[in-house]
Design an enzyme around this catalytic site. Structure first.
Site, PDB file in Angstrom:
ATOM      1  CB  SER A  96      -0.971   0.015   1.183  1.00  0.00           C
ATOM      2  OG  SER A  96      -0.277  -0.093   2.409  1.00  0.00           O
ATOM      3  CG  ASP A 111      -2.467   4.156   9.275  1.00  0.00           C
ATOM      4  OD1 ASP A 111      -1.413   4.801   9.403  1.00  0.00           O
ATOM      5  OD2 ASP A 111      -3.043   4.016   8.173  1.00  0.00           O
ATOM      6  CG  HIS A 161      -0.966   3.615   5.065  1.00  0.00           C
ATOM      7  ND1 HIS A 161      -1.930   3.028   5.863  1.00  0.00           N
ATOM      8  CD2 HIS A 161      -0.777   2.765   4.026  1.00  0.00           C
ATOM      9  CE1 HIS A 161      -2.320   1.880   5.324  1.00  0.00           C
ATOM     10  NE2 HIS A 161      -1.628   1.700   4.209  1.00  0.00           N
TER      11      HIS A 161
END
Length: 296
Positions: free
Chosen positions: A42, A259, A262
């Protein structure tokens, strides 16, 4: 009359030499395209945020080759377009490849273009890019990953190779960028798995390791409370397994507080610039900055 033939012949030879000279000059003046392959999970896709400032002022010398269709942007798989984000898939965000490319074109001569090919799968294990492991891994992939894999024809590795071969028709592959590892956190076999993917790419694209280095970025750093930061000790050792690998530090690259997994858009910009700082000297050009964020 007898001397006319030699004169005509000399004129034809001169004309031919002039045409060849003009053709060579045109070829020398034609822009070169340096191509870079990007893959990972990601953070190489880019978390789905793109600020307005990142859509503007993109040098036309920086291009992306669409690995999938982007219907709303009019992009068709297998074609080159201005590198306005997103660069991976229609619903991806800003990624390290964005400011990697922008930084390169700012530092390279005006006759050199930069092209990126980005094939990444959110949340995937490195097994997703293994020739012998992708099929079994895909069978157990979580539901959200299924349409991503399908967008790449069921085989992300092969899609990367297929797009790279298209890019080679009018460009030269100069490097491979990797950002993956969160899903392999604490996997000590990761360097060998990456080596297998890297060597497969070199073989399938008829490339030499000494000409095409591998740049691997660290995951969100411990200084940002990165939830996978322990993986960086394994990533940092990658050059011991792959002599032509270079590790890009993530220290100080801002992470999303939601989070700690990221990067923020500012974090992606900085990380991308660091990839460029590492690549420029390998291409024989002065680094854009004196950043010390690159380990050998």
């Amino acid at each position: 009359m007898k001397i006319a033939a030699p004169i005509v012949l000399l004129s034809c030879v001169s004309l031919l030499q002039g045409c060849i000279g003009a053709q060579n000059a045109a070829q020398a003046a034609a822009p070169k395209r340096f191509v870079f392959l990007c893959f990972g999970q990601s953070n190489m896709e880019g978390y789905p945020v793109i600020d307005d400032q990142d859509k503007a002022a993109v040098d036309p010398r920086f291009e992306m080759l669409a690995a999938v269709d982007f219907p709303k942007m009019g992009r068709v798989q297998g074609n080159w377009y201005p590198a306005i984000p997103p660069l991976c898939r229609p619903n991806s965000g800003l990624c390290p490849a964005d400011y990697f490319g922008r930084s390169l074109v700012a530092a390279l001569p005006a006759n050199i273009k930069v092209g990126v090919v980005n094939v990444s799968v959110a949340g995937c294990n490195i097994a997703m890019f293994g020739k012998d492991t992708y099929a079994d891994y895909a069978k157990t992939a979580p539901g959200y990953m299924v349409p991503i894999i399908a967008a790449y024809g069921g085989n992300p590795y092969q899609r990367l190779v297929d797009m790279a071969k298209i890019a080679q028709k009018d460009g030269e592959i100069k490097g491979i960028l990797l950002h993956q590892g969160e899903t392999n956190t604490n996997d000590k076999a990761w360097p060998n798995k990456v080596k297998a993917v890297y060597e497969n790419l070199l073989h399938d694209l008829n490339l030499k390791a000494e000409d095409v280095p591998l740049l691997a970025g660290e995951v969100v750093n411990a200084d940002q409370q990165g939830v996978c930061a322990s993986m960086n000790t394994i990533i940092d050792d990658l050059p011991k397994t792959i002599p032509t690998a270079h590790v890009i530090s993530s220290a100080g690259c801002l992470a999303r507080p939601q989070d700690h997994l990221h990067f923020t858009t500012a974090g992606y910009r900085e990380l991308g610039k660091r990839y460029a700082d590492a690549m420029l000297p390998l291409l024989g050009f002065q680094s854009a900055s004196s950043s010390k964020s690159v380990s050998p």
